[in-house]
Design a protein around this motif. Structure first.
Motif, short mmCIF file in Angstrom:
data_model
loop_
_atom_site.label_atom_id
_atom_site.label_comp_id
_atom_site.label_asym_id
_atom_site.label_seq_id
_atom_site.Cartn_x
_atom_site.Cartn_y
_atom_site.Cartn_z
N SER A 105 -5.22 31.00 55.49
CA SER A 105 -4.04 31.42 54.74
C SER A 105 -4.36 32.60 53.83
O SER A 105 -3.63 33.59 53.77
N LEU A 106 -5.49 32.51 53.13
CA LEU A 106 -5.88 33.57 52.20
C LEU A 106 -6.30 34.84 52.92
O LEU A 106 -6.18 35.94 52.37
N LYS A 107 -6.78 34.73 54.14
CA LYS A 107 -7.08 35.94 54.91
C LYS A 107 -5.81 36.73 55.18
O LYS A 107 -5.84 37.96 55.30
N LEU A 108 -4.68 36.03 55.26
CA LEU A 108 -3.40 36.69 55.52
C LEU A 108 -2.70 37.11 54.24
O LEU A 108 -1.94 38.08 54.24
N ASP A 109 -2.93 36.38 53.16
CA ASP A 109 -2.31 36.71 51.87
C ASP A 109 -3.26 36.26 50.77
O ASP A 109 -3.16 35.16 50.25
N ASN A 110 -4.19 37.15 50.41
CA ASN A 110 -5.23 36.74 49.45
C ASN A 110 -4.77 36.81 48.00
O ASN A 110 -5.54 36.54 47.09
N ASN A 111 -3.49 37.13 47.78
CA ASN A 111 -2.95 37.13 46.42
C ASN A 111 -2.15 35.88 46.10
O ASN A 111 -1.45 35.83 45.09
N ASN A 112 -2.25 34.88 46.95
CA ASN A 112 -1.52 33.64 46.72
C ASN A 112 -2.35 32.75 45.80
O ASN A 112 -3.32 32.11 46.22
N ALA A 113 -1.98 32.73 44.52
CA ALA A 113 -2.77 32.02 43.52
C ALA A 113 -2.81 30.51 43.77
O ALA A 113 -3.83 29.86 43.56
N LEU A 114 -1.68 29.94 44.22
CA LEU A 114 -1.65 28.49 44.45
C LEU A 114 -2.61 28.09 45.57
O LEU A 114 -3.31 27.09 45.48
N CYS A 115 -2.65 28.90 46.63
CA CYS A 115 -3.56 28.61 47.73
C CYS A 115 -5.01 28.79 47.28
O CYS A 115 -5.88 27.97 47.61
N PHE A 116 -5.27 29.84 46.52
CA PHE A 116 -6.63 30.05 46.00
C PHE A 116 -7.05 28.87 45.13
O PHE A 116 -8.19 28.39 45.22
N ASP A 117 -6.14 28.39 44.28
CA ASP A 117 -6.46 27.25 43.42
C ASP A 117 -6.81 26.02 44.24
O ASP A 117 -7.77 25.29 43.94
N ARG A 118 -6.02 25.75 45.31
CA ARG A 118 -6.29 24.58 46.14
C ARG A 118 -7.67 24.70 46.80
O ARG A 118 -8.43 23.73 46.87
N LEU A 119 -7.99 25.91 47.26
CA LEU A 119 -9.31 26.12 47.86
C LEU A 119 -10.41 25.86 46.85
O LEU A 119 -11.39 25.16 47.14
N MET A 120 -10.26 26.42 45.64
CA MET A 120 -11.30 26.26 44.62
C MET A 120 -11.48 24.80 44.23
O MET A 120 -12.61 24.35 43.96
N MET A 121 -10.40 24.05 44.20
CA MET A 121 -10.53 22.63 43.85
C MET A 121 -11.35 21.87 44.88
O MET A 121 -11.98 20.85 44.56
#
Length: 638
Positions: free
Chosen positions: A346-362
């Motif tokens: 998902s982030l490869k397609l839209d790396n500015n999605n903060a919610l997705c980044f947060d879920r990954l980091m968790m």
């Protein structure tokens, strides 16, 4: 064989050179018909070797384009708009494709990628005929949404589909910024043509498209239904009416059953197209029917991978969401490895999605620091200021102080800026003395409660009595009360302070020790409704993926409620069950979800969680007995 490139243009000085340059060396002549430019469009076109003609604008795109064709001397015509252009080095492929073309074809259809000119992202893919024989009987029709037509009876536009490896066209003319303006312009012309719509039903769909851009959803539904009822086909755009209709119904909160009926009708008509399985997945996901949503999203990806139809495909703009939701469902199922992979896609397609980044980091925050950094580096450009700003803003919310320090320090070397992120990095790494006073100054400047919570957390974690005193002198009363309670000075009821309490708790769980968190959580006894305060705090911990801490709070809240015979909310058992599910304790999770159901929690997701935690036949029989008729919602996928 001679090739003519034609174009109509008005005030296109920003893009016309890019268009012409994409085919200039591959054509024998360039025809530009100007319809009233007041900028440098004409001068740029002439400098690039174009023959420029003039046409008085009469609100008719077909007439202007046909005038351009009349000036062309080539055997074949390339007709791009000024905001369109061939992919890199692809203009030169046109001649080779034409030379190998079977004589039965009189045109070439090409994949066109529509790109948002603000974000640069592809928002849909369609197929367009932009190359055709210079034949006096092949001309454009319709004043707007013009299309090519062969005027001789029995003849038609017979297009060869160019391989995307050879020819792709990019279009940057539409974006969220100008969609309304173009919709208003087109609608004015189309409404004048409305009396012709019964004979030319395509107008109904074009009008519906305009109303879609204007977000007039009732009108979208009205004109889309008129078009569908006409049973007319628009080559390359036959899925658009259903796409518009489904979106409009969702915007107007039509019942899910009605929307699903339209989606299933569309799937029946276009079983090869990924879009409607995506729509179905979304509706199921929003209805918390996660297993069936997961299946639809997987089907969406498979259909998209194999998609080679002429129909336009708006899925590219939404692929990030497909992967994001597959990740979320995988998390719910406790399949964290799969969730990580989906979030990365998902982030490869839209790396500015903060919610997705947060879920990954968790999910990856407990990995080795070097592995987290390697993972993040695959997604972001470390020479890009916007990417480094994004990472700085996001990483302050996660308990990865060394990773945060790495990226914020990197940003400071390349793009120095002393902001709150830098101060939070210092706090996360234990440098309280370097951050506290600056944080308090930031709070004095804008009064943001998040800064107040940060300053309060630093004062409590540092154990510095002077910091505590400064906070008491500056911060709002609700924060002062919490600080004093933590320090044992005053322990009055912490009425109306749960929001501030949760803000500080989030920071202590990030930056503090287990004993500091335990001491802070102990303050819950001083709230008037200690059970509700624990539930709210626990919910925040769950959102941040601190399931063990959340479970402890829910167990404590349950104990407190039972001690006074208070009414227990079904959500308390449900959230407790979710914590146990994520901690991989299926037997205990199943008990909690059964209790939640018995107390009245009957939302769709309870059936998903019951299904996922059934381990054996005894569990299955027990759940079936408790649920009665509702067992069918669990049983259909066991």
């Amino acid at each position: 064989m001679k090739i003519s490139a034609c174009m109509i243009a008005k005030n296109e000085e920003k893009v016309i050179a890019r268009c012409i340059e994409s085919y200039r060396t591959a054509v024998n002549e360039i025809i530009v018909v100007d319809t009233g430019s007041t900028d440098q469009t004409v001068a740029i076109a002439k400098n690039l070797g174009a023959k420029v003609f003039y046409f008085n604008w009469i609100d008719d795109f077909a007439a202007a384009k046909n005038y351009a064709i009349s000036k062309a001397k080539g055997d074949w015509i390339i007709f791009l708009d000024a905001d369109e252009y061939f992919g890199e080095n692809m203009g030169g492929n046109v001649r080779a494709v034409l030379q190998g073309l079977d004589p039965i074809f009189n045109s070439i259809a090409c994949k066109m990628l529509n790109i948002d000119q603000v974000t640069g992202k592809v928002f849909d893919v369609m197929t367009q005929v932009r190359i055709f024989k210079n034949n006096k009987h092949i001309r454009y029709i319709l004043p707007i949404h013009e299309m090519l037509q062969h005027k001789l009876p029995g003849k038609k536009i017979h297009a060869f589909m160019a391989d995307a490896k050879d020819i792709v066209i990019y279009h940057t003319g539409y974006s969220c910024d100008n969609r309304k303006e173009k919709a208003e312009r087109n609608l004015e012309v189309l409404l004048r043509e409305l009396p012709q719509a019964p004979m030319k039903p395509g107008y109904y769909q074009y009008i519906a498209d305009c109303y879609f851009g204007l977000e007039e959803w009732e009108k979208v539904i009205e004109y889309t239904n008129l078009f569908i009822e006409s049973k007319t086909e628009l080559s390359g755009h036959n899925i658009r009416p259903y796409h518009n209709l489904i979106d409009a119904m969702l915007k107007l909160d039509h019942p899910s059953k009605e929307v699903m009926a339209v989606i299933n009708e569309a799937i029946g008509k276009f079983p090869y197209h990924p879009l409607f399985h995506f729509s179905k997945g979304n509706l199921l996901y929003e209805s918390q029917k996660y297993d069936t949503a997961f299946q639809e999203y997987q089907e969406t990806l498979q259909l998209h991978k194999n998609y080679d139809s002429l129909e336009f495909n708006p899925l590219p703009a939404n692929l990030w969401l497909v992967y994001n939701r597959l990740g979320a469902i995988s998390e719910h199922r406790n399949n964290c490895e799969a969730a990580i992979e989906y979030y990365l896609e998902s982030l490869k397609l839209d790396n500015n999605n903060a919610l997705c980044f947060d879920r990954l980091m968790m999910l990856i925050r407990t990995m080795a620091v070097k592995d987290i950094i390697l993972c993040i580096n695959t997604l972001y450009d470390l020479d890009n200021e916007a990417d480094l700003d994004f990472l700085a803003d996001c990483l302050v919310k996660h308990a990865v102080p060394q990773v945060m320090a790495y990226y914020i320090s990197l940003r400071e070397k390349k793009y120095p800026k002393q902001d709150v992120a830098v101060l939070q990095m210092l706090v996360a790494n234990g440098y309280y003395d370097k951050a506290f006073h600056a944080l308090l100054d930031y709070y004095r400047q804008d009064g943001d409660d998040r800064l107040a919570a940060t300053a309060a957390a630093v004062a409590l974690l540092s154990g510095n009595e002077y910091y505590v005193a400064e906070c008491v002198a500056v911060l709002p009363p609700v924060f002062i009360k919490i600080i004093k309670a933590y320090c044992g000075e005053e322990r009055d009821l912490l009425d109306a302070g749960i929001a501030a309490y949760v803000q500080i708790a989030q920071l202590i769980i990030l930056w503090g020790t287990p004993s500091a968190l335990e001491r802070f959580v102990a303050l819950l006894v001083f709230f008037p409704d200690r059970v509700q305060a624990a539930v709210v705090t626990g919910s925040r911990f769950i959102q941040d993926s601190y399931y063990q801490q959340g479970l402890c709070l829910y167990d404590w809240a349950l104990e407190q409620a039972m001690s006074v015979n208070a009414v227990i909310s079904p959500a308390l058992y449900y959230n407790r069950g979710y914590c146990l599910q994520r901690l991989n304790e299926p037997a205990a999770a199943l008990e909690a979800f059964i209790s939640a159901y018995k107390l009245g929690y009957h939302a769709n997701d309870i059936f998903e969680f019951l299904r996922w935690n059934i381990q054996n036949e005894n569990d299955k029989n027990r759940v079936a007995t408790v649920l009665g008729e509702d067992w069918k919602y669990v049983d259909h996928q066991i």
